[in-house]
Motif scaffolding. Structure first.
Motif, PDB file in Angstrom:
ATOM      1  N   LEU A   1       1.879  -9.748 -76.868  1.00 46.65           N
ATOM      2  CA  LEU A   1       1.379 -11.033 -77.352  1.00 46.65           C
ATOM      3  C   LEU A   1       1.858 -12.191 -76.478  1.00 46.65           C
ATOM      4  CD1 LEU A   1       1.928 -10.495 -81.177  1.00 46.65           C
ATOM      5  CD2 LEU A   1      -0.212 -10.369 -79.911  1.00 46.65           C
ATOM      6  N   TRP A   2       2.477 -11.869 -75.385  1.00 51.36           N
ATOM      7  CA  TRP A   2       3.001 -12.944 -74.549  1.00 51.36           C
ATOM      8  C   TRP A   2       1.897 -13.690 -73.824  1.00 51.36           C
ATOM      9  CZ3 TRP A   2       8.216 -11.675 -71.738  1.00 51.36           C
ATOM     10  CH2 TRP A   2       9.181 -11.347 -72.710  1.00 51.36           C
ATOM     11  N   ASN A   3       0.832 -12.966 -73.539  1.00 48.88           N
ATOM     12  CA  ASN A   3      -0.300 -13.611 -72.875  1.00 48.88           C
ATOM     13  C   ASN A   3      -1.597 -13.173 -73.538  1.00 48.88           C
ATOM     14  OD1 ASN A   3       1.891 -13.281 -70.489  1.00 48.88           O
ATOM     15  ND2 ASN A   3       0.705 -15.141 -70.246  1.00 48.88           N
ATOM     16  N   PHE A   4      -2.538 -14.102 -73.609  1.00 50.47           N
ATOM     17  CA  PHE A   4      -3.847 -13.777 -74.186  1.00 50.47           C
ATOM     18  C   PHE A   4      -4.502 -12.684 -73.353  1.00 50.47           C
ATOM     19  CE2 PHE A   4      -3.308 -18.185 -75.609  1.00 50.47           C
ATOM     20  CZ  PHE A   4      -3.544 -18.009 -76.957  1.00 50.47           C
TER      21      PHE A   4
ATOM     22  N   TYR B   1       9.721 -12.957 -78.673  1.00 50.57           N
ATOM     23  CA  TYR B   1       9.839 -13.079 -77.227  1.00 50.57           C
ATOM     24  C   TYR B   1      11.007 -12.191 -76.779  1.00 50.57           C
ATOM     25  CZ  TYR B   1       6.466 -16.856 -77.636  1.00 50.57           C
ATOM     26  OH  TYR B   1       5.335 -17.594 -77.889  1.00 50.57           O
TER      27      TYR B   1
ATOM     28  N   GLY C   1       0.212 -20.220 -70.280  1.00 53.17           N
ATOM     29  CA  GLY C   1       1.203 -19.723 -69.324  1.00 53.17           C
ATOM     30  C   GLY C   1       1.303 -20.509 -68.026  1.00 53.17           C
TER      31      GLY C   1
ATOM     32  N   GLY D   1       5.959 -18.306 -68.022  1.00 52.54           N
ATOM     33  CA  GLY D   1       4.606 -17.772 -67.869  1.00 52.54           C
ATOM     34  C   GLY D   1       3.949 -17.242 -69.133  1.00 52.54           C
ATOM     35  N   VAL D   2       4.618 -17.290 -70.292  1.00 53.60           N
ATOM     36  CA  VAL D   2       3.964 -16.791 -71.515  1.00 53.60           C
ATOM     37  C   VAL D   2       2.948 -17.822 -72.020  1.00 53.60           C
ATOM     38  CG1 VAL D   2       5.920 -15.373 -72.278  1.00 53.60           C
ATOM     39  CG2 VAL D   2       5.730 -17.732 -73.091  1.00 53.60           C
ATOM     40  N   ASP D   3       1.929 -17.332 -72.697  1.00 54.01           N
ATOM     41  CA  ASP D   3       1.021 -18.243 -73.406  1.00 54.01           C
ATOM     42  C   ASP D   3       1.725 -18.580 -74.714  1.00 54.01           C
ATOM     43  OD1 ASP D   3      -1.059 -18.183 -71.517  1.00 54.01           O
ATOM     44  OD2 ASP D   3      -1.814 -16.309 -72.336  1.00 54.01           O
ATOM     45  N   GLN D   4       2.396 -19.709 -74.726  1.00 51.41           N
ATOM     46  CA  GLN D   4       3.282 -20.007 -75.844  1.00 51.41           C
ATOM     47  C   GLN D   4       2.526 -20.558 -77.042  1.00 51.41           C
ATOM     48  OE1 GLN D   4       5.162 -23.837 -75.728  1.00 51.41           O
ATOM     49  NE2 GLN D   4       4.320 -23.480 -77.758  1.00 51.41           N
TER      50      GLN D   4
ATOM     51  N   TRP E   1      -4.285  -9.215 -81.444  1.00 50.59           N
ATOM     52  CA  TRP E   1      -4.458 -10.662 -81.523  1.00 50.59           C
ATOM     53  C   TRP E   1      -5.126 -11.087 -82.818  1.00 50.59           C
ATOM     54  CZ3 TRP E   1      -2.118 -14.349 -79.252  1.00 50.59           C
ATOM     55  CH2 TRP E   1      -1.565 -14.142 -77.990  1.00 50.59           C
TER      56      TRP E   1
END
Ligand SMILES: Cc1cc2nc3c(=O)[nH]c(=O)nc-3n(C[C@H](O)[C@H](O)[C@H](O)COP(=O)(O)O)c2cc1C
Ligand code: SF4
Lengths: 230, 448
Positions: free
Chosen positions: A215-218, A160, B176, B192-195, A226
């Motif tokens: 990779l923070w969001n799909f 992150y 997110g 907001g991240v998809d953790q 991914w």
């Protein structure tokens, strides 16, 4: 300054003795012959100096908040894990997962660190004077990881906002790790850090590695990344 | 039948659900993620395959009004500060993040009202939950989000979580839409991240390292409070023994029916073993190493009412964790705000959309407006009522079986409706005197 020995004593008794000495008002304690016992100085939450004259086992300084812990030897797995604040200094090497999940403070390793150093750090500073093993910085959330020597495989994988610096080679970066240009502020921060912690190794130039944020969001367009990361 | 009438044929392989799933993935480009837990038809044996045998002439029942039936539950009996609960039903760990502030606080308050406990979750401790709970279990999870020694020390028990029934062998997920600035701050993440949480703990791998980890947790808490180890139900017979060897005071086994805030759908449906089988294996494991009754066993996963709980206890559980049922007491899937269920593409009684963060009843959301739909005090009252009702259900079954303590329920009080249940539980099939297969103690049969 108080002094005590670990000879013939189990961890529980050693830690109890440390706490008793602290309660008596000793601000500095020298602990002799730790003989790689596990879980030494776990959960100490007051400012003090604890000096281990020898090597320690797993989780030394785990979950501390405030102390200065000095290890005049090497450390086992999970050194200072989940530390909130304080400073842990190892004169030798550190085993796997050094500084795992720390939230603040600093962990200084003058030797090498094994695999997964600085894994999931949530703050603080991890400084490794030597080299580090594979997957250091994995899932780093915040904080700074500095490796003066070479970084092992899959360095800085799936991070992150942790910022990494490598003085030696960083040939095998992890998923979504990207090379960035150090700023002037970074350079100043690093040289001050070296001086403050008495790092003798001379590093000409640090590489900066940060998260590429892919990779923070799909995102289906990033399927290739991914498929490795999920 | 008119001439025009047609008979619609449906593929048994490519059912409408399968077609919808394929097309959804063709659009998404990844596996599907959702909340709630397993949805598919339960073809495996469940607690419904068992029935109680109350007293008739061979045994004497207890009178409801006069004769006591204790529900007091002690966990970590050998610890300096054991957990003493008035009832055997506890609120399981659900993260602040998956759940709203109001939901977390209401669960803590509700549990406290009836002398029970609640558990933190994969996001650290919420101060309000500590303030309102009587007994709080603090989870130490692979992610270590919000890990804080000061919170750990305020806890009445520590739960080292290896996995969950809904998704054993994988980490947590928080999409997110739910990683609000507050939740992100608590977890040290960007908003907001998809953790995704890691599947493994950062600082130990196998059961031998875990021995040292448990010692660390004891050192951090001055050897006072019980240490739990929580696992998803897979190779339960072996895993429970390894957790026991590692020094756990309490072992939590979460069956495949277990709930989740968000997980890959295939894991919820196709991994792990059912809770019924899990409790039998767990008990057999503890008996095998002579620790049954010494280490306490908590069972979780799809427990709906006092009947399921009583059956799990008769089979060997000391206490029960509930998650989804407690959320239902908070109004999950209640037919109110129906338009908002529809906006999610679902309806009351069918909702499993916790992952979206748009929970119509304010439970699994971080949206302040939605959260207002869950007034804390009223919700806490309903949680307390459910816990009371479930406890009364267990008691009425226990009394009818002649037990003055709900913990005295035993396999002998049960019979199985199905061959499979008989085999798994080692309980005679109704209408026969035979135990088909091993059940609790199957290992013993195998070795003798
Ligand atoms: C909304 C939600 C969030 C959850 N969060 C966590 C968590 O943070 N940590 C954890 O160990 N288990 C978590 N779980 C799993 C529960 O602790 C428990 O194992 C499971 O819900 C039990 O099954 P039940 O819901 O059928 O009662 C969560 C479950 C739900 C429904
Ligand atoms: S009503 Fe809320 S808590 Fe219940 S399944 Fe739907 S989103 Fe989840």
């Amino acid at each position: 300054m108080a002094s005590m020995t670990c000879d013939g004593r189990p961890t529980r008794e050693i830690n109890a003795e440390i706490k008793r000495l602290l309660a008596e008002g000793h601000a500095e304690i020298v602990v002799k012959n730790p003989a790689a016992r596990h879980n030494l100085a776990v959960g100490v939450v007051q400012p003090c100096t604890l000096i281990f004259e020898g090597s320690v086992g797993y989780y030394c300084g785990g979950m501390i908040d405030g102390p200065h812990v000095e290890i005049k030897g090497s450390a086992g797995w999970g050194l200072a894990e989940s530390m909130m604040n304080g400073r842990v200094v190892v004169h030798g090497n550190a085993g796997n997962a050094a500084a795992a999940a720390i939230r603040g403070g600093s962990v200084i390793i003058h030797g090498d660190a094994a695999a997964r150093a600085g894994i999931a750090i949530k703050g603080g500073v991890v400084l490794i004077e030597g080299n580090c093993g594979y997957m250091a910085g994995f899932m780093g959330q915040k904080g700074v990881l500095v490796v003066c020597g070479d970084a092992g495989e899959a360095f800085a994988d799936s991070m992150y906002e942790t910022i990494c610096f490598v003085g030696g080679r960083a040939d095998d970066l992890g998923n979504d790790a990207v090379v960035a240009t150090p700023t002037d502020a970074d350079v100043t921060f690093l040289s001050e850090l070296m001086v403050r912690h008495g790092v003798k190794k001379h590093v000409k130039e640090f590489k900066k590695i940060v998260s590429g944020r892919k990779l923070w969001n799909f995102d289906k367009r990033e399927w290739k990344t991914w498929s490795e990361a999920l | 039948m008119s001439d025009n009438a047609r008979v619609l044929k449906t593929s048994g392989t490519f059912t409408p659900e399968v077609i919808e799933d394929i097309q959804a993935k063709a659009d998404l480009g990844r596996y599907r993620i959702r909340g709630f837990g397993a949805l598919r038809e339960r073809r495996w044996p469940t607690f419904d395959d068992l029935t109680f045998l109350p007293c008739t002439l061979t045994r004497i029942p207890l009178e409801g009004y006069r004769e006591k039936c204790s529900t007091k539950t002690v966990l970590g009996a050998g610890c300096a500060k054991p957990i003493e609960l008035d009832i055997p039903i506890m609120i399981t760990g659900m993260s602040w993040g998956a759940l709203s502030f109001n939901a977390k606080t209401a669960l803590a308050k509700g549990a406290a009202k009836v002398g029970s406990s609640n558990t933190t979750g994969d996001g650290g401790m919420l101060q309000a939950e500590r303030d309102h709970s009587k007994m709080l279990i603090y989870e130490v999870l692979p992610s270590r989000y919000g890990i804080n020694i000061h919170h750990l020390r305020q806890a009445d028990g520590i739960e080292l979580t290896i996995g969950q029934g809904a998704k054993p062998g994988t980490g947590g997920l928080l999409l997110g839409s739910k990683v609000s600035p507050t939740i992100a701050g608590q977890r040290d993440l960007p908003a907001g991240v998809d953790q995704r949480s890691p599947a493994r703990h950062p600082d130990f791998l196998g059961p031998d390292d875990m021995i040292i980890k448990i010692e660390e947790l004891r050192e951090a808490t001055d050897h006072k409070v019980p240490i739990f180890v929580k696992m998803g139900a897979t190779r339960v017979f072996d895993d429970v023994k390894l957790a026991a060897k590692a020094g756990a005071d309490v072992i939590v086994v979460d069956g495949m029916e277990g709930g989740t805030g968000a997980s890959p759908e295939i894991l919820q449906e196709h991994t792990g073993i059912p809770t019924l089988a899990a409790v039998c294996e767990a008990r057999a494991a503890l008996e095998d190493v002579g620790l049954y009754g010494k280490i306490q066993l908590i069972i979780a996963g799809g427990i709906r009412n006092g009947v399921d709980a009583a059956k799990a206890m008769a089979l060997g559980a000391d206490a029960i964790y509930i998650g989804t049922a407690a959320l239902m007491a908070l109004n999950c899937n209640k037919p109110v705000f129906v338009e908002d269920y529809k906006a999610l593409g679902t309806e009351p009684y069918h909702c499993h959309h916790c992952h979206t963060g748009r929970c119509p009843v304010g439970i699994t959301t971080q949206d302040p407006e939605l959260m207002k739909r869950l007034p804390i005090d009223e919700a806490a009252e309903r949680v307390a009522n459910l816990l009371k009702a479930m406890t009364l259900e267990i008691q009425i079954l226990a009394r009818s079986c002649g037990k003055s303590d709900v913990h005295d329920l035993e396999p002998e009080d049960l019979r199985a409706f199905s061959l499979e249940a008989s085999m798994i539980c080692g309980i005679p099939l109704v209408g026969t005197r035979h135990v088909f297969g091993g059940g609790p103690g199957w290992k013993k049969e195998e070795t003798h």
